[in-house]
Design a protein around this motif. Sequence first.
Motif, PDB file in Angstrom:
ATOM      1  N   VAL A   1       2.788   3.981  -2.401  1.00  0.00           N
ATOM      2  CA  VAL A   1       1.659   3.080  -2.654  1.00  0.00           C
ATOM      3  C   VAL A   1       1.990   2.251  -3.888  1.00  0.00           C
ATOM      4  O   VAL A   1       2.677   2.708  -4.800  1.00  0.00           O
ATOM      5  CB  VAL A   1       0.327   3.844  -2.871  1.00  0.00           C
ATOM      6  N   LEU A   2       1.505   1.013  -3.901  1.00  0.00           N
ATOM      7  CA  LEU A   2       1.696   0.145  -5.057  1.00  0.00           C
ATOM      8  C   LEU A   2       0.563  -0.851  -5.133  1.00  0.00           C
ATOM      9  O   LEU A   2      -0.030  -1.211  -4.114  1.00  0.00           O
ATOM     10  CB  LEU A   2       3.040  -0.580  -4.987  1.00  0.00           C
TER      11      LEU A   2
ATOM     12  N   GLY B   1      -7.597  -5.335   0.157  1.00  0.00           N
ATOM     13  CA  GLY B   1      -8.920  -5.828   0.507  1.00  0.00           C
ATOM     14  C   GLY B   1      -9.968  -5.071  -0.285  1.00  0.00           C
ATOM     15  O   GLY B   1      -9.677  -4.479  -1.321  1.00  0.00           O
ATOM     16  N   PHE B   2     -11.142  -5.029   0.239  1.00  0.00           N
ATOM     17  CA  PHE B   2     -12.244  -4.371  -0.453  1.00  0.00           C
ATOM     18  C   PHE B   2     -12.989  -3.515   0.572  1.00  0.00           C
ATOM     19  O   PHE B   2     -14.136  -3.800   0.907  1.00  0.00           O
ATOM     20  CB  PHE B   2     -13.161  -5.408  -1.112  1.00  0.00           C
ATOM     21  N   SER B   3     -12.291  -2.512   1.088  1.00  0.00           N
ATOM     22  CA  SER B   3     -12.884  -1.683   2.129  1.00  0.00           C
ATOM     23  C   SER B   3     -14.235  -1.147   1.678  1.00  0.00           C
ATOM     24  O   SER B   3     -14.383  -0.624   0.576  1.00  0.00           O
ATOM     25  CB  SER B   3     -11.944  -0.521   2.480  1.00  0.00           C
ATOM     26  N   TYR B   4     -15.223  -1.344   2.555  1.00  0.00           N
ATOM     27  CA  TYR B   4     -16.604  -0.924   2.282  1.00  0.00           C
ATOM     28  C   TYR B   4     -17.124  -1.505   0.971  1.00  0.00           C
ATOM     29  O   TYR B   4     -17.970  -0.919   0.304  1.00  0.00           O
ATOM     30  CB  TYR B   4     -16.704   0.609   2.284  1.00  0.00           C
ATOM     31  N   GLY B   5     -16.626  -2.692   0.633  1.00  0.00           N
ATOM     32  CA  GLY B   5     -17.109  -3.391  -0.544  1.00  0.00           C
ATOM     33  C   GLY B   5     -16.784  -2.699  -1.855  1.00  0.00           C
ATOM     34  O   GLY B   5     -17.353  -3.038  -2.899  1.00  0.00           O
ATOM     35  N   ASP B   6     -15.856  -1.726  -1.837  1.00  0.00           N
ATOM     36  CA  ASP B   6     -15.526  -0.945  -3.033  1.00  0.00           C
ATOM     37  C   ASP B   6     -16.733  -0.222  -3.592  1.00  0.00           C
ATOM     38  O   ASP B   6     -16.796   0.113  -4.778  1.00  0.00           O
ATOM     39  CB  ASP B   6     -14.899  -1.823  -4.129  1.00  0.00           C
ATOM     40  N   TYR B   7     -17.737   0.027  -2.731  1.00  0.00           N
ATOM     41  CA  TYR B   7     -18.886   0.796  -3.176  1.00  0.00           C
ATOM     42  C   TYR B   7     -18.457   2.225  -3.471  1.00  0.00           C
ATOM     43  O   TYR B   7     -17.508   2.723  -2.887  1.00  0.00           O
ATOM     44  CB  TYR B   7     -19.994   0.789  -2.119  1.00  0.00           C
ATOM     45  N   LEU B   8     -19.168   2.868  -4.344  1.00  0.00           N
ATOM     46  CA  LEU B   8     -18.902   4.223  -4.817  1.00  0.00           C
ATOM     47  C   LEU B   8     -17.688   4.214  -5.740  1.00  0.00           C
ATOM     48  O   LEU B   8     -17.800   4.438  -6.931  1.00  0.00           O
ATOM     49  CB  LEU B   8     -18.691   5.191  -3.643  1.00  0.00           C
ATOM     50  N   ARG B   9     -16.511   3.908  -5.181  1.00  0.00           N
ATOM     51  CA  ARG B   9     -15.269   3.849  -5.944  1.00  0.00           C
ATOM     52  C   ARG B   9     -14.230   3.235  -5.015  1.00  0.00           C
ATOM     53  O   ARG B   9     -14.216   3.535  -3.817  1.00  0.00           O
ATOM     54  CB  ARG B   9     -14.849   5.255  -6.372  1.00  0.00           C
ATOM     55  N   ALA B  10     -13.377   2.376  -5.543  1.00  0.00           N
ATOM     56  CA  ALA B  10     -12.435   1.662  -4.680  1.00  0.00           C
ATOM     57  C   ALA B  10     -11.606   2.638  -3.855  1.00  0.00           C
ATOM     58  O   ALA B  10     -10.941   3.518  -4.392  1.00  0.00           O
ATOM     59  CB  ALA B  10     -11.516   0.784  -5.530  1.00  0.00           C
ATOM     60  N   GLY B  11     -11.675   2.472  -2.532  1.00  0.00           N
ATOM     61  CA  GLY B  11     -10.879   3.293  -1.620  1.00  0.00           C
ATOM     62  C   GLY B  11     -11.505   4.615  -1.233  1.00  0.00           C
ATOM     63  O   GLY B  11     -11.042   5.261  -0.291  1.00  0.00           O
ATOM     64  N   ALA B  12     -12.567   5.030  -1.932  1.00  0.00           N
ATOM     65  CA  ALA B  12     -13.109   6.374  -1.717  1.00  0.00           C
ATOM     66  C   ALA B  12     -13.714   6.547  -0.329  1.00  0.00           C
ATOM     67  O   ALA B  12     -13.546   7.588   0.315  1.00  0.00           O
ATOM     68  CB  ALA B  12     -14.141   6.700  -2.787  1.00  0.00           C
TER      69      ALA B  12
ATOM     70  N   GLY C   1      -5.091  -0.417  -0.373  1.00  0.00           N
ATOM     71  CA  GLY C   1      -4.392   0.623   0.373  1.00  0.00           C
ATOM     72  C   GLY C   1      -3.814   1.690  -0.539  1.00  0.00           C
ATOM     73  O   GLY C   1      -3.720   2.861  -0.158  1.00  0.00           O
ATOM     74  N   ALA C   2      -3.419   1.296  -1.755  1.00  0.00           N
ATOM     75  CA  ALA C   2      -2.948   2.270  -2.737  1.00  0.00           C
ATOM     76  C   ALA C   2      -4.108   3.140  -3.207  1.00  0.00           C
ATOM     77  O   ALA C   2      -3.971   4.359  -3.376  1.00  0.00           O
ATOM     78  CB  ALA C   2      -2.301   1.562  -3.915  1.00  0.00           C
ATOM     79  N   GLN C   3      -5.254   2.512  -3.421  1.00  0.00           N
ATOM     80  CA  GLN C   3      -6.442   3.265  -3.830  1.00  0.00           C
ATOM     81  C   GLN C   3      -6.855   4.246  -2.733  1.00  0.00           C
ATOM     82  O   GLN C   3      -7.185   5.404  -3.015  1.00  0.00           O
ATOM     83  CB  GLN C   3      -7.570   2.285  -4.142  1.00  0.00           C
ATOM     84  N   ILE C   4      -6.807   3.793  -1.486  1.00  0.00           N
ATOM     85  CA  ILE C   4      -7.132   4.663  -0.357  1.00  0.00           C
ATOM     86  C   ILE C   4      -6.122   5.802  -0.265  1.00  0.00           C
ATOM     87  O   ILE C   4      -6.480   6.956  -0.027  1.00  0.00           O
ATOM     88  CB  ILE C   4      -7.175   3.867   0.961  1.00  0.00           C
ATOM     89  N   GLY C   5      -4.844   5.456  -0.463  1.00  0.00           N
ATOM     90  CA  GLY C   5      -3.798   6.469  -0.396  1.00  0.00           C
ATOM     91  C   GLY C   5      -3.971   7.556  -1.436  1.00  0.00           C
ATOM     92  O   GLY C   5      -3.826   8.755  -1.140  1.00  0.00           O
ATOM     93  N   SER C   6      -4.308   7.173  -2.650  1.00  0.00           N
ATOM     94  CA  SER C   6      -4.489   8.188  -3.694  1.00  0.00           C
ATOM     95  C   SER C   6      -5.766   8.982  -3.458  1.00  0.00           C
ATOM     96  O   SER C   6      -5.800  10.197  -3.657  1.00  0.00           O
ATOM     97  CB  SER C   6      -4.500   7.532  -5.078  1.00  0.00           C
TER      98      SER C   6
END
Length: 225
Positions: free
Chosen positions: A198-199, A49-60, A87-92
Amino acid sequence: MTVAVIRFGGSNCDRDAVRALEHLGVDAEIAWHEDGLPADPSGVVIPGGFSYGDYLRAGAMAARSPVMTEVREAAAEGTPVLGVCNGAQIGSESGLTPGAFTTNRSARFQCEQVHCRVERADTPFTAAFDEGDVVRLPIAHGEGRFEAEDDRYERLVAEDRVLFRYCDADGTVTDAANPNGSKGGVAGVLGERETVAVLMPHPERAALPDLHGGTDGRGLLRAFA
């Protein structure tokens, strides 16, 4: 025991993940991030998805939600955790896995089918496959390019923590088969524990026959069974 699928503001693959897991006979439920994890989940999925609209940086931003502290604690205790796409971006971003996922080489959002080669078949996520098998999965991301400093990448390879690499239909890892420019063609990695992965490709979108995307994603999701 139930798999918790975390929902953040902007998540859009949470229901897809629940549907795919339930289709495989796995109990799953959505957990709103502000409510935290349910007691003793049998697994955790951090969906796309696009948590928080990918603002700042995806997943940050999602990585700094209090629920991710619970996820890290659950992972440390051996609970399986799977991060997919966002979810991979969030995980990293939260330190569950090494490296980072950055802007695609094309600088464009890419939505297409790709081939991935199984690099490890002795993990919970890939036990349904053999090493070297090729799976076909969809991607849908704008920041999917895996990056890591050279020494960290070399350590990742030495520790055998690359789970999938982008490849052609015959299993050959080539630059042409790499959709986003990921270092080493990396499509998925393992955490410190092999129960964390993550993938970027979406296995939940390749789990239901009526979606016409194939069913290669089923093997990964059966990990939670």
